[in-house]
Design a protein around this motif. Structure first.
Motif, mmCIF file in Angstrom:
data_model
loop_
_atom_site.group_PDB
_atom_site.id
_atom_site.type_symbol
_atom_site.label_atom_id
_atom_site.label_comp_id
_atom_site.label_asym_id
_atom_site.label_seq_id
_atom_site.Cartn_x
_atom_site.Cartn_y
_atom_site.Cartn_z
ATOM 1 N N PHE A 505 -27.509 5.531 33.497
ATOM 2 C CA PHE A 505 -27.503 6.010 32.117
ATOM 3 C C PHE A 505 -26.090 6.144 31.562
ATOM 4 O O PHE A 505 -25.128 6.352 32.305
ATOM 5 C CB PHE A 505 -28.186 7.377 32.035
ATOM 6 N N ASP A 506 -26.019 6.050 30.245
ATOM 7 C CA ASP A 506 -24.818 6.450 29.511
ATOM 8 C C ASP A 506 -25.035 7.903 29.091
ATOM 9 O O ASP A 506 -25.895 8.179 28.257
ATOM 10 C CB ASP A 506 -24.635 5.554 28.284
ATOM 11 N N PRO A 507 -24.285 8.847 29.668
ATOM 12 C CA PRO A 507 -24.531 10.266 29.350
ATOM 13 C C PRO A 507 -24.247 10.620 27.901
ATOM 14 O O PRO A 507 -24.715 11.655 27.412
ATOM 15 C CB PRO A 507 -23.590 11.013 30.301
ATOM 16 N N ASP A 508 -23.503 9.752 27.185
ATOM 17 C CA ASP A 508 -23.159 10.031 25.792
ATOM 18 C C ASP A 508 -24.168 9.464 24.795
ATOM 19 O O ASP A 508 -24.057 9.739 23.599
ATOM 20 C CB ASP A 508 -21.771 9.457 25.484
ATOM 21 N N PHE A 563 -31.928 -7.432 42.658
ATOM 22 C CA PHE A 563 -31.062 -6.263 42.717
ATOM 23 C C PHE A 563 -31.898 -5.033 43.055
ATOM 24 O O PHE A 563 -33.050 -4.909 42.625
ATOM 25 C CB PHE A 563 -30.354 -6.031 41.380
ATOM 26 N N LEU A 564 -31.286 -4.105 43.806
ATOM 27 C CA LEU A 564 -31.988 -2.904 44.247
ATOM 28 C C LEU A 564 -31.430 -1.613 43.683
ATOM 29 O O LEU A 564 -32.121 -0.586 43.702
ATOM 30 C CB LEU A 564 -31.949 -2.812 45.781
ATOM 31 N N SER A 565 -30.193 -1.600 43.211
ATOM 32 C CA SER A 565 -29.556 -0.333 42.836
ATOM 33 C C SER A 565 -28.516 -0.572 41.756
ATOM 34 O O SER A 565 -28.000 -1.686 41.596
ATOM 35 C CB SER A 565 -28.899 0.313 44.058
ATOM 36 N N ILE A 566 -28.195 0.518 41.032
ATOM 37 C CA ILE A 566 -27.210 0.397 39.959
ATOM 38 C C ILE A 566 -26.552 1.747 39.691
ATOM 39 O O ILE A 566 -27.173 2.809 39.850
ATOM 40 C CB ILE A 566 -27.877 -0.139 38.661
ATOM 41 N N GLY A 567 -25.288 1.706 39.321
ATOM 42 C CA GLY A 567 -24.547 2.887 38.883
ATOM 43 C C GLY A 567 -23.665 2.522 37.698
ATOM 44 O O GLY A 567 -23.188 1.385 37.599
ATOM 45 N N TYR A 568 -23.454 3.491 36.799
ATOM 46 C CA TYR A 568 -22.646 3.239 35.596
ATOM 47 C C TYR A 568 -21.600 4.345 35.447
ATOM 48 O O TYR A 568 -21.928 5.530 35.502
ATOM 49 C CB TYR A 568 -23.531 3.188 34.355
ATOM 50 N N ASP A 569 -20.342 3.927 35.287
ATOM 51 C CA ASP A 569 -19.240 4.852 35.042
ATOM 52 C C ASP A 569 -18.863 4.740 33.577
ATOM 53 O O ASP A 569 -18.204 3.776 33.167
ATOM 54 C CB ASP A 569 -18.047 4.500 35.943
ATOM 55 N N GLY A 571 -16.803 6.450 31.910
ATOM 56 C CA GLY A 571 -15.381 6.640 31.658
ATOM 57 C C GLY A 571 -14.618 5.344 31.621
ATOM 58 O O GLY A 571 -13.670 5.184 30.834
ATOM 59 N N SER A 572 -15.006 4.386 32.461
ATOM 60 C CA SER A 572 -14.318 3.092 32.508
ATOM 61 C C SER A 572 -15.185 1.944 32.030
ATOM 62 O O SER A 572 -14.750 0.785 32.076
ATOM 63 C CB SER A 572 -13.857 2.812 33.938
ATOM 64 N N ASN A 573 -16.427 2.239 31.580
ATOM 65 C CA ASN A 573 -17.376 1.225 31.136
ATOM 66 C C ASN A 573 -17.647 0.208 32.247
ATOM 67 O O ASN A 573 -17.786 -0.990 31.999
ATOM 68 C CB ASN A 573 -16.891 0.518 29.876
ATOM 69 N N ALA A 574 -17.715 0.696 33.480
ATOM 70 C CA ALA A 574 -17.921 -0.172 34.627
ATOM 71 C C ALA A 574 -19.343 -0.020 35.164
ATOM 72 O O ALA A 574 -19.879 1.087 35.222
ATOM 73 C CB ALA A 574 -16.924 0.154 35.732
ATOM 74 N N ILE A 575 -19.916 -1.157 35.575
ATOM 75 C CA ILE A 575 -21.262 -1.186 36.141
ATOM 76 C C ILE A 575 -21.163 -1.722 37.565
ATOM 77 O O ILE A 575 -20.502 -2.731 37.822
ATOM 78 C CB ILE A 575 -22.197 -2.094 35.318
ATOM 79 N N TYR A 576 -21.845 -1.047 38.473
ATOM 80 C CA TYR A 576 -21.925 -1.478 39.864
ATOM 81 C C TYR A 576 -23.395 -1.683 40.199
ATOM 82 O O TYR A 576 -24.221 -0.791 39.959
ATOM 83 C CB TYR A 576 -21.319 -0.429 40.792
ATOM 84 N N ALA A 577 -23.728 -2.852 40.763
ATOM 85 C CA ALA A 577 -25.126 -3.158 41.049
ATOM 86 C C ALA A 577 -25.252 -3.701 42.459
ATOM 87 O O ALA A 577 -24.504 -4.596 42.868
ATOM 88 C CB ALA A 577 -25.669 -4.165 40.042
ATOM 89 N N GLY A 578 -26.223 -3.155 43.222
ATOM 90 C CA GLY A 578 -26.432 -3.546 44.609
ATOM 91 C C GLY A 578 -27.469 -4.641 44.748
ATOM 92 O O GLY A 578 -28.587 -4.525 44.260
ATOM 93 N N LEU A 579 -27.080 -5.700 45.448
ATOM 94 C CA LEU A 579 -27.952 -6.847 45.654
ATOM 95 C C LEU A 579 -28.745 -6.710 46.948
ATOM 96 O O LEU A 579 -28.363 -5.983 47.861
ATOM 97 C CB LEU A 579 -27.117 -8.126 45.697
ATOM 98 N N HIS A 580 -29.818 -7.461 47.007
ATOM 99 C CA HIS A 580 -30.693 -7.454 48.180
ATOM 100 C C HIS A 580 -30.255 -8.576 49.132
ATOM 101 O O HIS A 580 -31.049 -9.442 49.500
ATOM 102 C CB HIS A 580 -32.138 -7.653 47.734
ATOM 103 N N ILE A 611 -26.754 3.120 44.915
ATOM 104 C CA ILE A 611 -25.395 3.324 44.395
ATOM 105 C C ILE A 611 -25.405 4.579 43.544
ATOM 106 O O ILE A 611 -26.315 4.782 42.730
ATOM 107 C CB ILE A 611 -24.923 2.120 43.558
ATOM 108 N N GLU A 612 -24.409 5.440 43.732
ATOM 109 C CA GLU A 612 -24.273 6.652 42.932
ATOM 110 C C GLU A 612 -22.827 6.769 42.448
ATOM 111 O O GLU A 612 -21.886 6.458 43.193
ATOM 112 C CB GLU A 612 -24.633 7.900 43.737
ATOM 113 N N VAL A 613 -22.667 7.206 41.194
ATOM 114 C CA VAL A 613 -21.350 7.411 40.607
ATOM 115 C C VAL A 613 -21.107 8.913 40.451
ATOM 116 O O VAL A 613 -21.959 9.633 39.916
ATOM 117 C CB VAL A 613 -21.223 6.706 39.245
#
Length: 802
Positions: A505-508, A563-569, A571-580, A611-613
């Protein structure tokens, strides 16, 4: 643990009204066959007593945890209508038998510790009802029959029911006026009980696969008609002996049999095996479907035959698939259905005759493949559902079909997505697995509430970090669900592939959500734990709470993967996604461009299930599972950390303390983790679960580190844990959920919790779904409650155990 103990009661009343009788007929019939046909004798004085159904009270235990979801959307079978009470039952291939005490208005799963349902729907039988409405019968997979004396809440194995090797129960049949008599048709004969199902004996005189049983209630003793493939058999001495009274014409067999008697007459009916004649209209599609599908269609088709008191039968022109049903006290109304083996979804048809088979009308054609575009049965004749509108009508036919034994007005059937029932003889069909919770006409993207018949799989359920009314459920097959009222109602939101696996999520901005999707469901169960490099999938974004999705990852070979997982930062507009299978994909510009970012991870297969941010500093945690099916990377599995601004991942794994007595390898397949992100925490407390997946018996469970991974100690032996959840307001509360066998044949599992940081554990045995838990989510709107998610049972909502 403080268990909720509530004593339930059943409101029971049975009133027998007005005895009447009617005359029978006489005559004889002849037919070719292996055995001689008995001449019929005149009979009279049949009992046609009316029966008032008992209203069964619900079990207060069932109200402790409320079902949540959209309902349906999975394979169901064994639909069963009690003719003596308000009970309905239905099973699912995910292993749960569901119970309704209000004729399908609401449903509750029966506790897995009591009984289950078979995933093998071909061998799954419906529930049987005694004339004593408290007594019901069930046989998971047709074997190991069980009996309940409290209308299906608790069950006891029937030890006297000694089925032969390979023999399976297909159906149950009660004597409506004498609860002592019960019958069970099996794949090799007919069984009888004379003490309300406590003890059973196999009847002689009939053998072979049971195709239907009818009880004719004579005042001097009931008459049994029982059908096998080669004929209809009659017993006038309550099962002590049988004589064949009808054999089908040469070359034909009986596939299903039924009958009904009223003041006018008795009608017998069966379906033959002349599929190429009865279903010849599908021949033009042979080149499209192939020989195998065409033969299956013909094997599950035939003509309807009708017989009278004299056992004189005639063939009609009406085709039928797998089911033919009548009420025992009605000679006129007959229902037949198509078959799940029929091509072009023709199997979703239901025909009805109201004149003893003289004429037939199509009363349901769930999806019509003979028009362009394909058309569903109209909303003026059938309730629509989220599963149908948002996913589709892909339901090939009826795994089960039942008609109320005492009233043909009540009827219903199940398929691979839906249960449809009618209370007016098929003129209108309800969808009792769901409840519309929106305004206007039923349509896509509308809101729904659960009636309890939840048969979908929910992997995770996450709430938006700043708007607790918004939540997303990651699902198999359905894709996903969205709630905008804190979990009370849901709408379907499918990204595009079979499963949505995770959200960020985008907390904003509570309108923005990121999702990962894949074409393979059920990770990490069985072979789904293996690397899935050939499965399609991607990373998606929605700016309107899942109403529409935009694909962010390219469709090339590198990123068109599951893909199995995702995290969003944010602050830096960065997305991290975990592949299977190929590690971690990263975008540093909100999804515009992507690259694999595996620096610091081991080579080879890299499965990233979580993935957790860090919500405070943007640090990223990623879980590396085992490289199944080789399991060669066990020394490198665990939680990896990417510090803000760092160029490489760091493994948070020092010493993994071997539990006493464990000799198998450790951490072959981690499945989940949790970090203490609570206010003011040092981030030193970590939890991890690993899953037995490489003969590592008793080596898996729940692990904890209080020194940021330098040392790990097992807190709980758990065979197949799937998720660990940490209360981020009070991190002493920990929840672990996963799979296990309720019959004790393998493993330790279930819905575990700890209120002291894992030092001691309790097990919540109140929710009915004890074998298929997936995760737990604390309700941010009421912290005394939580949501449990399940494989094949969607979600339950109720009190946090303590």
């Amino acid at each position: 643990m403080k268990y909720f103990q509530v004593k339930h009661t059943l409101f029971l009343s049975l009133i027998l009204l007005t005895l009447s009788s009617c005359g029978g007929g006489s005559g004889s019939s002849t037919s070719t066959g292996e055995e001689p046909i008995q001449d019929q004798i005149s009979t009279s004085g049949f009992i046609l007593t009316q029966i008032r159904e008992r209203q069964i009270a619900d079990d207060p235990i069932e109200r402790i945890y409320e079902p949540r979801g959209i309902g349906g959307g999975g394979a169901m079978s064994g639909f069963s209508i009690s003719p003596y009470s308000s009970l309905w039952f239905v099973g699912t291939d995910m292993g749960t038998l569901f119970r309704s005490v209000d004729r399908g208005v609401t449903w509750h799963g029966i506790n897995h510790n009591e009984t289950t349902y078979s995933s093998d729907l071909d061998s799954a039988a419906g529930v049987g009802f005694s004339a004593d409405p408290e007594v019901v019968f069930h046989a998971p997979a047709g074997r190991t029959p069980v009996r309940s004396e409290d209308a299906g809440v608790h069950w006891t194995k029937i030890s006297s029911f000694a089925l032969a090797s390979g023999e399976k129960i297909k159906y149950w049949r009660a004597h409506s006026y004498d609860a002592n008599y019960m019958y069970a048709g099996t794949t090799s004969g007919l069984w009888q009980s004379r003490d309300n199902g406590l003890s059973w004996a196999k009847l002689s005189g009939v053998s072979g696969d049971s195709r239907g049983t009818y009880i004719d209630y004579h005042q001097t003793g009931h008459i049994i008609y029982h059908a096998t493939a080669n004929g209809i058999y009659k017993s006038v001495d309550q099962g002590s002996s049988f004589t064949r009274v009808h054999a089908p014409s040469a070359g034909l067999t009986i596939r299903a049999f039924t009958a009904g008697r009223d003041l006018d007459k008795i009608t017998f009916a069966y379906i033959d095996n002349n599929g190429k004649g009865a279903c010849s209209e599908v021949q033009p599609f042979a080149s499209d479907w192939g020989v195998t599908s065409m033969n299956a269609h013909y094997d599950h088709c035939g003509y309807v035959w009708l017989g009278n008191e004299a056992m004189s039968f005639r063939q009609t022109t009406q085709q039928a698939g797998d089911h033919i049903k009548m009420a025992e006290n009605n000679s006129k109304v007959i229902f037949v259905t198509g078959s799940t083996a029929w091509i072009r979804q023709y199997g979703t048809k239901v025909w009805r005759s109201t004149d003893s088979g003289a004429t037939w009308n199509l009363k349901l054609n769930q999806i019509n493949y003979d028009v362009t575009p394909f058309a569903a049965w109209g909303q003026d004749k059938m309730e629509y559902s989220a599963a149908a509108l948002d996913i589709g009508w892909d339901d090939s036919g009826y795994e089960s079909f039942d008609v109320h034994l005492r009233s043909p007005a009540s009827v219903g059937g199940t398929g691979y997505y839906f249960l449809h029932s009618s209370k007016n003889g098929g003129d209108f069909w309800n969808a009792p697995f769901t409840k519309y919770a929106d305004t206007g006409a039923r349509a896509k993207a509308k809101k729904w509430k659960s009636t309890g018949l939840e048969v979908t799989s929910v992997y995770r359920f996450k709430f938006h970090p700043t708007n607790p009314q918004i939540g997303y459920a990651a699902m198999a097959d359905m894709g996903g669900m969205v709630t905008e009222d804190g979990g009370k109602s849901f709408r379907i939101s499918k990204v595009g592939y079979n499963s949505n696996y995770d959200y960020a999520f985008d907390p904003d901005d509570d309108r923005v959500v990121y999702a990962v999707s894949g074409s393979q469901h059920d990770f990490p169960m069985e072979w789904h734990a293996n690397a899935a490099n050939g499965d399609e999938g991607g990373v998606y974004k929605s700016t309107n709470r899942g109403l529409n999705w935009t694909r962010l990852t390219p469709t090339n070979g590198t990123f068109n993967r599951q893909f199995l997982s995702i995290g969003y930062d944010n602050g830096s507009n960065a997305i991290y996604a975990g592949l299977h299978g190929t590690g971690i994909a990263r975008s540093l510009d909100g999804g515009a461009t992507w690259s694999l970012f595996n620096t610091g991870l081991p080579g080879g297969v890299k499965i990233i299930p979580q993935i957790e941010v860090d919500p405070d500093n943007g640090g990223v945690y990623a879980l590396l599972a085992g490289d199944a099916p080789t399991f060669s990377n066990s020394s490198s599995t665990g939680i990896y950390y990417l510090a803000p601004g760092a160029a490489s991942w760091t493994l948070l794994r020092g010493t993994v303390t071997r539990p006493s007595g464990v000799t198998a390898g450790l951490w072959y397949y981690p499945t989940s983790f949790a970090v203490d992100f609570s206010s003011g925490s040092s981030r030193n407390t970590l939890y991890l679960t690993d899953y037995e997946n490489n003969s590592n018996w008793l080596a898996t469970g729940v692990w904890k580190s209080t020194d940021r991974g330098a040392t790990w100690t097992r807190q709980l032996q758990y065979t197949h844990p799937l998720t660990v959840t940490l209360d981020q307001v009070d991190p002493s509360n920990v929840y672990v959920n996963g799979l296990h066998s309720v019959d004790g044949s393998w493993g330790n599992g279930g819905l575990y919790y700890s209120t002291n940081g894992g030092s001691t554990w309790g097990k919540n045995t109140i929710p009915p779904y004890q074998s298929n838990a997936r995760s737990a989510t604390i309700d941010p709107n009421d912290r005394s409650k939580l949501f449990y998610t399940f494989f094949g049972s969607a979600m339950l909502y109720g009190p946090r155990p303590q």
